[in-house]
Enzyme design. Structure first.
Site, PDB file in Angstrom:
ATOM      1  CG  HIS A  22      -1.966  -0.832   1.361  1.00  0.00           C
ATOM      2  ND1 HIS A  22      -2.064  -1.863   2.251  1.00  0.00           N
ATOM      3  CD2 HIS A  22      -2.958  -1.131   0.301  1.00  0.00           C
ATOM      4  CE1 HIS A  22      -3.206  -2.688   2.181  1.00  0.00           C
ATOM      5  NE2 HIS A  22      -3.534  -2.212   0.932  1.00  0.00           N
ATOM      6  CE  LYS A  74     -14.193  -6.369   2.132  1.00  0.00           C
ATOM      7  NZ  LYS A  74     -13.011  -6.296   1.534  1.00  0.00           N
ATOM      8  NE  ARG A 132      -2.385  -7.574  -4.865  1.00  0.00           N
ATOM      9  CZ  ARG A 132      -3.248  -7.729  -3.823  1.00  0.00           C
ATOM     10  NH1 ARG A 132      -2.866  -8.060  -2.811  1.00  0.00           N
ATOM     11  NH2 ARG A 132      -4.619  -7.993  -4.154  1.00  0.00           N
ATOM     12  CB  SER A 161      -4.615  -6.924   3.896  1.00  0.00           C
ATOM     13  OG  SER A 161      -4.372  -5.517   3.781  1.00  0.00           O
TER      14      SER A 161
HETATM   15  O1  PNS Z   1      -9.179  -3.068   0.400  1.00  0.00           O
HETATM   16  P1  PNS Z   1     -10.619  -3.446  -0.411  1.00  0.00           P
HETATM   17  O2  PNS Z   1     -11.209  -4.492   0.725  1.00  0.00           O
HETATM   18  O3  PNS Z   1     -10.440  -4.192  -1.599  1.00  0.00           O
HETATM   19  O4  PNS Z   1     -11.263  -2.277  -0.811  1.00  0.00           O
HETATM   20  C1  PNS Z   1     -12.516  -2.269  -1.276  1.00  0.00           C
HETATM   21  C2  PNS Z   1     -13.153  -1.135  -1.096  1.00  0.00           C
HETATM   22  C3  PNS Z   1     -13.303  -0.538   0.251  1.00  0.00           C
HETATM   23  C4  PNS Z   1     -12.530   0.042  -2.040  1.00  0.00           C
HETATM   24  C5  PNS Z   1     -14.800  -1.220  -1.803  1.00  0.00           C
HETATM   25  O5  PNS Z   1     -15.412  -2.242  -1.140  1.00  0.00           O
HETATM   26  C6  PNS Z   1     -15.605   0.137  -1.641  1.00  0.00           C
HETATM   27  O6  PNS Z   1     -15.456   1.056  -2.442  1.00  0.00           O
HETATM   28  N1  PNS Z   1     -16.478  -0.169  -0.551  1.00  0.00           N
HETATM   29  C7  PNS Z   1     -17.317   1.068  -0.468  1.00  0.00           C
HETATM   30  C8  PNS Z   1     -18.753   0.998  -0.869  1.00  0.00           C
HETATM   31  C9  PNS Z   1     -19.030   0.982  -2.417  1.00  0.00           C
HETATM   32  O7  PNS Z   1     -18.905   2.142  -2.880  1.00  0.00           O
HETATM   33  N2  PNS Z   1     -19.401   0.028  -3.148  1.00  0.00           N
HETATM   34  C10 PNS Z   1     -19.704   0.368  -4.529  1.00  0.00           C
HETATM   35  C11 PNS Z   1     -18.412   0.216  -5.630  1.00  0.00           C
HETATM   36  S1  PNS Z   1     -17.931  -1.395  -5.658  1.00  0.00           S
END
Ligand code: PNS
Length: 171
Positions: A22, A46, A98, A136
């Site tokens: 990150h 989550k 990645r 992670s």
């Molecule tokens: O680190 P991650 O878990 O891959 O991040 C995922 C994240 C937090 C970026 C994604 O789940 C997110 O944007 N969540 C907020 C809800 C949202 O906007 N969902 C619609 C777009 S997929």
């Protein structure tokens, strides 16, 4: 001549916990954007290993020695990412890629975000080769099984992971 605008990107994620991958992405992103907000999603669906407060604390501690920390903010957001991006006045979402396996998930999210808000663009940057295999999830798995992640996560994160491991094993 047009006045110079400050470019702002939102770097969203769960950061459960933040890794050197990150931080590498953040460093790369700061070559393109003037400011980046690390935005930790509040996602009740989550079940993270670390609480929101713990994740924020680890991010802040990890940024202490980060060369461009004055151009980085740390925040949390509930609900939709695009609503947060609009709220802070950004037009860009930064995400790391990645391997091919990331692509499908990232592609789906980027297109959904575009559908929800056509004004916001997602920028993908490749993580450095050194970090290409870390996530992670795999970091937590290794630590919880007794392995070492030294050099893969910032020192405060490694310390916190070991604390968590001893809490889990004494339970
Ligand atoms: O680190 P991650 O878990 O891959 O991040 C995922 C994240 C937090 C970026 C994604 O789940 C997110 O944007 N969540 C907020 C809800 C949202 O906007 N969902 C619609 C777009 S997929």
């Amino acid at each position: 001549m047009e006045a110079q605008k400050c470019t702002l990107a939102v770097y969203p994620g769960s950061f459960d916990p933040i890794t050197n991958g990150h931080l590498d992405l953040l460093r790369r992103g700061l070559k393109l954007f003037d400011r980046i907000v690390i935005a930790v999603a509040i996602n009740p669906a989550k079940r993270p290993l670390f609480s929101l407060e713990e994740r924020l604390e680890m991010i802040k501690q990890s940024l202490e020695d980060f060369p461009f920390k004055d151009r980085v903010d740390v925040d949390v957001f509930p609900g939709l990412l695009v609503d947060y991006v609009k709220k802070v006045g950004a037009k860009a979402i930064l995400r790391g890629l990645r391997a091919v396996s990331d692509f499908e998930y990232e592609f789906q999210m980027a297109l959904m975000n575009r559908k929800l808000c056509g004004d916001v663009e997602t920028f993908f940057l490749m993580t450095g080769m050194r970090w290409i295999y870390i996530s992670s999830r795999i970091i937590k798995e290794v630590v919880m099984a007794g392995g070492s992640v030294t050099g893969l996560v910032p020192e405060p994160v490694e310390k916190k992971l070991l604390e968590k491991l001893s809490q889990e094993t004494t339970r």
